[in-house]
Scaffold this motif. Structure first.
Motif, PDB file in Angstrom:
ATOM      1  N   GLY A  85       0.817  -1.210   0.000  1.00 42.05           N
ATOM      2  CA  GLY A  85       0.000   0.000   0.000  1.00 42.05           C
ATOM      3  C   GLY A  85       0.849   1.256   0.000  1.00 42.05           C
ATOM      4  O   GLY A  85       0.562   2.222  -0.715  1.00 42.05           O
ATOM      5  N   ASN A  86       1.922   1.264   0.804  1.00 48.44           N
ATOM      6  CA  ASN A  86       2.821   2.410   0.824  1.00 48.44           C
ATOM      7  C   ASN A  86       3.560   2.565  -0.498  1.00 48.44           C
ATOM      8  O   ASN A  86       3.756   3.677  -0.987  1.00 48.44           O
ATOM      9  N   PHE A  87       3.983   1.439  -1.065  1.00 44.96           N
ATOM     10  CA  PHE A  87       4.731   1.487  -2.323  1.00 44.96           C
ATOM     11  C   PHE A  87       3.892   2.052  -3.457  1.00 44.96           C
ATOM     12  O   PHE A  87       4.328   2.937  -4.199  1.00 44.96           O
ATOM     13  N   THR A  88       2.672   1.541  -3.628  1.00 41.88           N
ATOM     14  CA  THR A  88       1.830   2.002  -4.733  1.00 41.88           C
ATOM     15  C   THR A  88       1.414   3.465  -4.563  1.00 41.88           C
ATOM     16  O   THR A  88       1.359   4.226  -5.531  1.00 41.88           O
ATOM     17  N   ALA A  89       1.151   3.880  -3.320  1.00 43.03           N
ATOM     18  CA  ALA A  89       0.778   5.279  -3.085  1.00 43.03           C
ATOM     19  C   ALA A  89       1.943   6.210  -3.376  1.00 43.03           C
ATOM     20  O   ALA A  89       1.776   7.270  -3.995  1.00 43.03           O
ATOM     21  N   ALA A  90       3.150   5.818  -2.922  1.00 33.41           N
ATOM     22  CA  ALA A  90       4.330   6.650  -3.163  1.00 33.41           C
ATOM     23  C   ALA A  90       4.651   6.723  -4.647  1.00 33.41           C
ATOM     24  O   ALA A  90       4.959   7.803  -5.183  1.00 33.41           O
ATOM     25  N   PHE A  91       4.574   5.588  -5.334  1.00 27.60           N
ATOM     26  CA  PHE A  91       4.871   5.599  -6.769  1.00 27.60           C
ATOM     27  C   PHE A  91       3.863   6.418  -7.556  1.00 27.60           C
ATOM     28  O   PHE A  91       4.224   7.159  -8.476  1.00 27.60           O
ATOM     29  N   ALA A  92       2.585   6.310  -7.209  1.00 26.56           N
ATOM     30  CA  ALA A  92       1.562   7.064  -7.930  1.00 26.56           C
ATOM     31  C   ALA A  92       1.801   8.563  -7.798  1.00 26.56           C
ATOM     32  O   ALA A  92       1.654   9.326  -8.777  1.00 26.56           O
ATOM     33  N   MET A  93       2.182   9.014  -6.593  1.00 24.19           N
ATOM     34  CA  MET A  93       2.453  10.441  -6.396  1.00 24.19           C
ATOM     35  C   MET A  93       3.697  10.871  -7.160  1.00 24.19           C
ATOM     36  O   MET A  93       3.713  11.923  -7.805  1.00 24.19           O
ATOM     37  N   LEU A  94       4.753  10.057  -7.115  1.00 25.68           N
ATOM     38  CA  LEU A  94       5.980  10.376  -7.846  1.00 25.68           C
ATOM     39  C   LEU A  94       5.723  10.394  -9.347  1.00 25.68           C
ATOM     40  O   LEU A  94       6.198  11.295 -10.063  1.00 25.68           O
ATOM     41  N   ALA A  95       4.976   9.409  -9.848  1.00 21.87           N
ATOM     42  CA  ALA A  95       4.671   9.366 -11.272  1.00 21.87           C
ATOM     43  C   ALA A  95       3.821  10.561 -11.697  1.00 21.87           C
ATOM     44  O   ALA A  95       3.969  11.074 -12.812  1.00 21.87           O
ATOM     45  N   THR A  96       2.926  11.005 -10.827  1.00 18.98           N
ATOM     46  CA  THR A  96       2.127  12.192 -11.127  1.00 18.98           C
ATOM     47  C   THR A  96       3.017  13.405 -11.312  1.00 18.98           C
ATOM     48  O   THR A  96       2.853  14.187 -12.266  1.00 18.98           O
ATOM     49  N   LEU A  97       3.989  13.580 -10.425  1.00 16.48           N
ATOM     50  CA  LEU A  97       4.899  14.728 -10.520  1.00 16.48           C
ATOM     51  C   LEU A  97       5.788  14.627 -11.755  1.00 16.48           C
ATOM     52  O   LEU A  97       6.000  15.622 -12.461  1.00 16.48           O
ATOM     53  N   LEU A 148      -7.996   8.647  -6.094  1.00 15.19           N
ATOM     54  CA  LEU A 148      -8.807   7.498  -5.701  1.00 15.19           C
ATOM     55  C   LEU A 148      -8.248   6.773  -4.479  1.00 15.19           C
ATOM     56  O   LEU A 148      -9.013   6.213  -3.681  1.00 15.19           O
ATOM     57  N   THR A 149      -6.923   6.755  -4.337  1.00 13.24           N
ATOM     58  CA  THR A 149      -6.301   5.979  -3.255  1.00 13.24           C
ATOM     59  C   THR A 149      -5.945   6.826  -2.042  1.00 13.24           C
ATOM     60  O   THR A 149      -5.549   6.265  -1.011  1.00 13.24           O
ATOM     61  N   ARG A 150      -6.077   8.135  -2.140  1.00 20.13           N
ATOM     62  CA  ARG A 150      -5.724   8.996  -1.015  1.00 20.13           C
ATOM     63  C   ARG A 150      -6.639   8.710   0.174  1.00 20.13           C
ATOM     64  O   ARG A 150      -7.841   8.551   0.029  1.00 20.13           O
ATOM     65  N   ALA A 151      -6.036   8.650   1.352  1.00 18.59           N
ATOM     66  CA  ALA A 151      -6.797   8.381   2.576  1.00 18.59           C
ATOM     67  C   ALA A 151      -7.736   9.538   2.889  1.00 18.59           C
ATOM     68  O   ALA A 151      -7.343  10.706   2.830  1.00 18.59           O
ATOM     69  N   ARG A 152      -8.968   9.231   3.199  1.00 15.85           N
ATOM     70  CA  ARG A 152      -9.953  10.245   3.552  1.00 15.85           C
ATOM     71  C   ARG A 152      -9.868  10.570   5.048  1.00 15.85           C
ATOM     72  O   ARG A 152      -9.335   9.779   5.826  1.00 15.85           O
ATOM     73  N   PRO A 153     -10.357  11.711   5.478  1.00 17.17           N
ATOM     74  CA  PRO A 153     -10.309  12.075   6.905  1.00 17.17           C
ATOM     75  C   PRO A 153     -10.962  11.017   7.784  1.00 17.17           C
ATOM     76  O   PRO A 153     -12.081  10.560   7.507  1.00 17.17           O
ATOM     77  N   GLY A 154     -10.253  10.603   8.823  1.00 18.37           N
ATOM     78  CA  GLY A 154     -10.752   9.589   9.735  1.00 18.37           C
ATOM     79  C   GLY A 154     -10.542   8.168   9.281  1.00 18.37           C
ATOM     80  O   GLY A 154     -10.807   7.225  10.027  1.00 18.37           O
ATOM     81  N   SER A 158      -2.519   3.222   4.970  1.00 16.73           N
ATOM     82  CA  SER A 158      -1.060   3.254   4.957  1.00 16.73           C
ATOM     83  C   SER A 158      -0.578   4.697   4.967  1.00 16.73           C
ATOM     84  O   SER A 158      -1.253   5.599   4.456  1.00 16.73           O
ATOM     85  N   TYR A 159       0.601   4.919   5.545  1.00 11.91           N
ATOM     86  CA  TYR A 159       1.071   6.287   5.753  1.00 11.91           C
ATOM     87  C   TYR A 159       1.222   7.043   4.441  1.00 11.91           C
ATOM     88  O   TYR A 159       0.841   8.224   4.345  1.00 11.91           O
ATOM     89  N   MET A 160       1.775   6.417   3.410  1.00 12.99           N
ATOM     90  CA  MET A 160       2.033   7.122   2.156  1.00 12.99           C
ATOM     91  C   MET A 160       0.751   7.494   1.428  1.00 12.99           C
ATOM     92  O   MET A 160       0.783   8.318   0.509  1.00 12.99           O
ATOM     93  N   ALA A 161      -0.383   6.919   1.817  1.00 14.17           N
ATOM     94  CA  ALA A 161      -1.658   7.283   1.206  1.00 14.17           C
ATOM     95  C   ALA A 161      -2.289   8.493   1.887  1.00 14.17           C
ATOM     96  O   ALA A 161      -3.269   9.040   1.387  1.00 14.17           O
ATOM     97  N   THR A 162      -1.739   8.919   3.032  1.00 17.88           N
ATOM     98  CA  THR A 162      -2.258  10.101   3.705  1.00 17.88           C
ATOM     99  C   THR A 162      -1.706  11.361   3.041  1.00 17.88           C
ATOM    100  O   THR A 162      -0.745  11.314   2.261  1.00 17.88           O
ATOM    101  N   VAL A 163      -2.305  12.498   3.360  1.00 17.17           N
ATOM    102  CA  VAL A 163      -1.818  13.760   2.817  1.00 17.17           C
ATOM    103  C   VAL A 163      -0.378  14.004   3.244  1.00 17.17           C
ATOM    104  O   VAL A 163       0.459  14.461   2.450  1.00 17.17           O
ATOM    105  N   SER A 164      -0.068  13.681   4.494  1.00 17.25           N
ATOM    106  CA  SER A 164       1.294  13.852   4.977  1.00 17.25           C
ATOM    107  C   SER A 164       2.281  12.988   4.198  1.00 17.25           C
ATOM    108  O   SER A 164       3.374  13.436   3.842  1.00 17.25           O
TER     109      SER A 164
END
Length: 307
Positions: A85-97, A148-154, A158-164
């Motif tokens: 979960g952390n890997f895919t979230a981090a890669f998606a953000m990096l690929a977006t940039l 789609l994968t970003r963590a919603r409030p509450g 996984s940490y990398m899916a949060t805004v932080s």
């Protein structure tokens, strides 16, 4: 008697990896990425550092997207020693940039409405226009996955899916832009104060990368103290360090006592130290804002370290 090779959880292939909303976005990433790369390589063409960066970014994103889709479809990601979960979230953000940067750079340097002279001609122009369009679509596909994968409030995620966590990728990416400007004749070695700023950029970059790597590898539980508290303390310190750089760098680069308040008239375009100093100053403030936002969001995140 049933076969002993039959997986207890059902079939070996996970069709949801390509039919779910996130799966559909990933399939579109493969289609748009392959199309963009093929158009540029076939007749669109590229040259120089800018063109090489675009092709490298598209190739890197496509290769990792193939890996993600293949592992999701075959469910082999459970065999990897990392937090998927952390890997895919981090890669998606990096690929977006990366795809966003390439989608801006390629049209800016290579795409024109008028036809170039032969032997390229209008065919090359048409390929470059098409590549620019598909580069924009590729960025939208990656941005859709992040949304789609970003963590919603509450939501526990996984940490990398949060805004932080996503902001950590952005901070590291902006730091790379700062490093690129620093090595491009920025003259940061003239004063101890500007060297301090370089040390701040380097220290914060390395710490941010360490946070991302620990999260992706799923080793956040071995720190001896709660990972969320470590992240908050580090983000607070990084904010203070960037604040010092945001004050010091402009003073020692643009104050008349130490530098040039305006761009020198005889400074060559493309290799002017003042331009590099301005880029560093701008992105220092940009990253400072990201660290402040990160500090605000990290106060209220809930995540599963190895999810």
């Amino acid at each position: 008697m049933g076969s002993t090779m039959e997986p207890p959880g059902g079939g070996y292939l996970h069709l949801g990896a390509v039919t779910s909303p996130v799966g559909t976005a990933r399939v579109l990433q493969l289609i748009f990425g392959c199309t963009t790369f093929s158009l540029v390589a076939h007749r669109g063409g590229f040259s120089g550092v800018q063109g090489t960066f675009c092709v490298a970014a598209w190739g890197f994103c496509f290769a990792l997207s193939v890996l993600v889709v293949a592992c999701e479809f075959t469910q082999l990601h459970g065999c990897l020693r990392l937090s998927w979960g952390n890997f895919t979230a981090a890669f998606a953000m990096l690929a977006t940039l990366l795809s966003a940067t390439a989608a801006v750079i390629y049209p800016l340097y290579f795409t024109r409405l008028e036809c170039p002279p032969e032997p390229e001609g209008c065919t090359a122009r048409n390929f470059r226009l098409a590549a620019s369009v598909f580069a924009g679509l590729l960025f939208l596909a990656y941005a859709t996955e992040v949304a789609l994968t970003r963590a919603r409030p509450g939501q526990v995620a996984s940490y990398m899916a949060t805004v932080s966590g996503l902001l950590k990728i952005v901070q590291a990416f902006v730091a790379c832009i700062i490093f690129g400007a620093l090595v491009h004749d920025s003259r940061y070695g003239r004063y101890v104060a500007t060297q301090w700023c370089v040390a701040v950029y380097s220290l914060c970059f390395l710490a941010t990368v360490a946070v991302v790597v620990l999260s992706v590898l799923g080793h956040t539980g071995g720190l001896g103290c709660p990972f969320d508290r470590v992240v908050v303390v580090y983000t607070f310190l990084a904010t203070l360090l960037y604040l010092s750089a945001a004050v010091i760098w402009p003073v020692f680069c643009f104050d008349p006592k130490y530098g040039e308040p305006g761009r020198p008239p005889d400074c060559p375009r493309g290799s002017c130290p003042w331009d590099s100093q301005l880029v560093v100053a701008i992105f220092t403030y940009v990253n400072l804002l990201f660290y402040v936002a990160d500090l605000a969001y990290s106060q209220r995140i809930r995540f599963v370290p190895t999810f």
